[in-house]
Scaffold this motif. Structure first.
Motif, PDB file in Angstrom:
ATOM      1  N   GLU A   1       0.835  -1.208   0.000  1.00  0.00           N
ATOM      2  CA  GLU A   1       0.000   0.000   0.000  1.00  0.00           C
ATOM      3  C   GLU A   1       0.870   1.258   0.000  1.00  0.00           C
ATOM      4  O   GLU A   1       0.601   2.214  -0.733  1.00  0.00           O
ATOM      5  CB  GLU A   1      -0.935  -0.013   1.217  1.00  0.00           C
ATOM      6  N   LEU A   2       1.918   1.262   0.823  1.00  0.00           N
ATOM      7  CA  LEU A   2       2.827   2.415   0.857  1.00  0.00           C
ATOM      8  C   LEU A   2       3.553   2.586  -0.473  1.00  0.00           C
ATOM      9  O   LEU A   2       3.780   3.708  -0.931  1.00  0.00           O
ATOM     10  CB  LEU A   2       3.860   2.249   1.980  1.00  0.00           C
ATOM     11  N   PHE A   3       3.912   1.493  -1.085  1.00  0.00           N
ATOM     12  CA  PHE A   3       4.610   1.520  -2.358  1.00  0.00           C
ATOM     13  C   PHE A   3       3.755   2.208  -3.431  1.00  0.00           C
ATOM     14  O   PHE A   3       4.232   3.064  -4.166  1.00  0.00           O
ATOM     15  CB  PHE A   3       4.958   0.080  -2.765  1.00  0.00           C
ATOM     16  N   VAL A   4       2.480   1.834  -3.497  1.00  0.00           N
ATOM     17  CA  VAL A   4       1.571   2.447  -4.470  1.00  0.00           C
ATOM     18  C   VAL A   4       1.441   3.943  -4.206  1.00  0.00           C
ATOM     19  O   VAL A   4       1.510   4.760  -5.126  1.00  0.00           O
ATOM     20  CB  VAL A   4       0.187   1.753  -4.438  1.00  0.00           C
ATOM     21  N   ARG A   5       1.278   4.324  -2.938  1.00  0.00           N
ATOM     22  CA  ARG A   5       1.154   5.749  -2.588  1.00  0.00           C
ATOM     23  C   ARG A   5       2.438   6.507  -2.918  1.00  0.00           C
ATOM     24  O   ARG A   5       2.406   7.653  -3.347  1.00  0.00           O
ATOM     25  CB  ARG A   5       0.810   5.931  -1.102  1.00  0.00           C
ATOM     26  N   TYR A   6       3.588   5.851  -2.721  1.00  0.00           N
ATOM     27  CA  TYR A   6       4.877   6.463  -3.019  1.00  0.00           C
ATOM     28  C   TYR A   6       4.992   6.761  -4.521  1.00  0.00           C
ATOM     29  O   TYR A   6       5.365   7.864  -4.919  1.00  0.00           O
ATOM     30  CB  TYR A   6       6.011   5.542  -2.560  1.00  0.00           C
ATOM     31  N   ILE A   7       4.651   5.803  -5.351  1.00  0.00           N
ATOM     32  CA  ILE A   7       4.713   5.993  -6.805  1.00  0.00           C
ATOM     33  C   ILE A   7       3.717   7.072  -7.231  1.00  0.00           C
ATOM     34  O   ILE A   7       4.040   7.938  -8.060  1.00  0.00           O
ATOM     35  CB  ILE A   7       4.457   4.665  -7.560  1.00  0.00           C
ATOM     36  N   GLU A   8       2.513   7.053  -6.662  1.00  0.00           N
ATOM     37  CA  GLU A   8       1.520   8.090  -6.976  1.00  0.00           C
ATOM     38  C   GLU A   8       2.049   9.470  -6.621  1.00  0.00           C
ATOM     39  O   GLU A   8       1.855  10.432  -7.369  1.00  0.00           O
ATOM     40  CB  GLU A   8       0.211   7.829  -6.238  1.00  0.00           C
ATOM     41  N   SER A   9       2.718   9.584  -5.473  1.00  0.00           N
ATOM     42  CA  SER A   9       3.245  10.889  -5.060  1.00  0.00           C
ATOM     43  C   SER A   9       4.369  11.353  -5.987  1.00  0.00           C
ATOM     44  O   SER A   9       4.487  12.545  -6.271  1.00  0.00           O
ATOM     45  CB  SER A   9       3.716  10.861  -3.610  1.00  0.00           C
ATOM     46  N   LEU A  10       5.198  10.422  -6.485  1.00  0.00           N
ATOM     47  CA  LEU A  10       6.256  10.800  -7.436  1.00  0.00           C
ATOM     48  C   LEU A  10       5.652  11.299  -8.748  1.00  0.00           C
ATOM     49  O   LEU A  10       6.112  12.297  -9.318  1.00  0.00           O
ATOM     50  CB  LEU A  10       7.183   9.615  -7.709  1.00  0.00           C
ATOM     51  N   VAL A  11       4.620  10.622  -9.232  1.00  0.00           N
ATOM     52  CA  VAL A  11       3.957  11.047 -10.472  1.00  0.00           C
ATOM     53  C   VAL A  11       3.278  12.394 -10.252  1.00  0.00           C
ATOM     54  O   VAL A  11       3.382  13.298 -11.092  1.00  0.00           O
ATOM     55  CB  VAL A  11       2.951   9.986 -10.961  1.00  0.00           C
ATOM     56  N   TYR A  12       2.611  12.569  -9.121  1.00  0.00           N
ATOM     57  CA  TYR A  12       1.943  13.836  -8.813  1.00  0.00           C
ATOM     58  C   TYR A  12       2.965  14.976  -8.737  1.00  0.00           C
ATOM     59  O   TYR A  12       2.739  16.062  -9.271  1.00  0.00           O
ATOM     60  CB  TYR A  12       1.168  13.724  -7.504  1.00  0.00           C
ATOM     61  N   GLN A  13       4.105  14.719  -8.095  1.00  0.00           N
ATOM     62  CA  GLN A  13       5.156  15.744  -8.008  1.00  0.00           C
ATOM     63  C   GLN A  13       5.631  16.130  -9.407  1.00  0.00           C
ATOM     64  O   GLN A  13       5.830  17.308  -9.697  1.00  0.00           O
ATOM     65  CB  GLN A  13       6.337  15.241  -7.188  1.00  0.00           C
ATOM     66  N   ALA A  14       5.813  15.148 -10.277  1.00  0.00           N
ATOM     67  CA  ALA A  14       6.253  15.431 -11.650  1.00  0.00           C
ATOM     68  C   ALA A  14       5.216  16.272 -12.386  1.00  0.00           C
ATOM     69  O   ALA A  14       5.570  17.217 -13.103  1.00  0.00           O
ATOM     70  CB  ALA A  14       6.517  14.128 -12.394  1.00  0.00           C
ATOM     71  N   VAL A  15       3.937  15.954 -12.215  1.00  0.00           N
ATOM     72  CA  VAL A  15       2.870  16.719 -12.872  1.00  0.00           C
ATOM     73  C   VAL A  15       2.858  18.158 -12.361  1.00  0.00           C
ATOM     74  O   VAL A  15       2.764  19.113 -13.144  1.00  0.00           O
ATOM     75  CB  VAL A  15       1.492  16.047 -12.648  1.00  0.00           C
ATOM     76  N   VAL A  16       2.988  18.333 -11.053  1.00  0.00           N
ATOM     77  CA  VAL A  16       2.982  19.679 -10.468  1.00  0.00           C
ATOM     78  C   VAL A  16       4.203  20.473 -10.941  1.00  0.00           C
ATOM     79  O   VAL A  16       4.089  21.655 -11.285  1.00  0.00           O
ATOM     80  CB  VAL A  16       2.918  19.592  -8.928  1.00  0.00           C
ATOM     81  N   GLU A  17       5.373  19.839 -10.976  1.00  0.00           N
ATOM     82  CA  GLU A  17       6.576  20.530 -11.459  1.00  0.00           C
ATOM     83  C   GLU A  17       6.436  20.902 -12.922  1.00  0.00           C
ATOM     84  O   GLU A  17       6.877  21.970 -13.345  1.00  0.00           O
ATOM     85  CB  GLU A  17       7.821  19.658 -11.258  1.00  0.00           C
ATOM     86  N   ASN A  18       5.817  20.040 -13.700  1.00  0.00           N
ATOM     87  CA  ASN A  18       5.602  20.331 -15.117  1.00  0.00           C
ATOM     88  C   ASN A  18       4.673  21.534 -15.278  1.00  0.00           C
ATOM     89  O   ASN A  18       4.919  22.402 -16.120  1.00  0.00           O
ATOM     90  CB  ASN A  18       5.023  19.100 -15.815  1.00  0.00           C
ATOM     91  N   ILE A  19       3.621  21.594 -14.475  1.00  0.00           N
ATOM     92  CA  ILE A  19       2.690  22.730 -14.548  1.00  0.00           C
ATOM     93  C   ILE A  19       3.387  24.015 -14.098  1.00  0.00           C
ATOM     94  O   ILE A  19       3.228  25.070 -14.714  1.00  0.00           O
ATOM     95  CB  ILE A  19       1.416  22.447 -13.720  1.00  0.00           C
TER      96      ILE A  19
END
Length: 197
Positions: free
Chosen positions: A127-145
């Motif tokens: 469960e933590l692993f999935v949340r960790y990957i989601e947070s990395l993708v979210y961070q990338a999206v926010v940095e891109n914006i």
């Protein structure tokens, strides 16, 4: 900005294809999705319409599709391509490996800890692993914006400065033309008055 990122992603894709690896892509955003369709990439899943304020909930389905493909063995690695926001004047396109996790991402520790997990270690870590990957993708999206907004701001400032410069030059040309017209009219009036005398 988007062109540099897409160029980097395509170069990486060509390298992997040259090594005989099959590729699945998961574009996030309209430009990425449109571009990947134009070049004929195999799209596993996609997400469009995030707007200027993305929410993690919108990304979960897309991330889950890629994680499920990784767990099922359809793909052996997941890479993330995005514009890393450094400062207002500088954004850097990057391609980073998400899975399998590397030591650089996790960090290394000399100490060992004995944890007690509830309900059990595998379930918690998964469960933590999935949340960790989601947070990395979210961070990338926010940095891109953030990178996109910063690029727009810099472009608009340059356009405003150029417009002010053009306005100043045109005012000077207009004033010279107006002054020449006034001088011509005064000359005609003086010439007419001199002819009457």
């Amino acid at each position: 900005m988007n062109t540099n990122l897409l160029r980097l992603a395509v170069n990486e894709m060509k390298t992997w294809e040259g090594e005989g690896k099959g590729l699945l892509v998961c574009p996030i955003g309209n430009k990425g999705f449109g571009f990947m369709n134009r070049i004929g990439a195999k799209v596993k899943s996609h997400m469009i319409g995030l707007g200027d304020t993305p929410h993690v909930e919108k990304l979960i389905g897309t991330v889950k599709a890629m994680l499920d493909a990784y767990v099922a063995g359809e793909i052996d690695a997941i890479y993330l391509s995005y514009n890393h926001f450094i400062n207002t004047m500088r954004q850097e396109p990057r391609v980073e490996q998400l899975l399998p996790l590397t030591g650089e991402k996790l960090g290394t520790s000399d100490a060992t800890w004995d944890y007690i997990y509830e309900p059990d270690a595998k379930k918690v870590i998964d469960e933590l692993f999935v949340r960790y990957i989601e947070s990395l993708v979210y961070q990338a999206v926010v940095e891109n914006i953030a990178s996109e907004q910063s690029s727009r701001m810099v472009a608009m400032k340059a356009a405003s400065d150029n417009a002010k410069s053009v306005i100043s030059e045109l005012k000077l040309v207009y004033n010279k033309a107006r002054q020449a017209a006034i001088t011509k009219e005064i000359s005609e009036i003086v010439g007419g008055a001199a002819a009457l005398e």
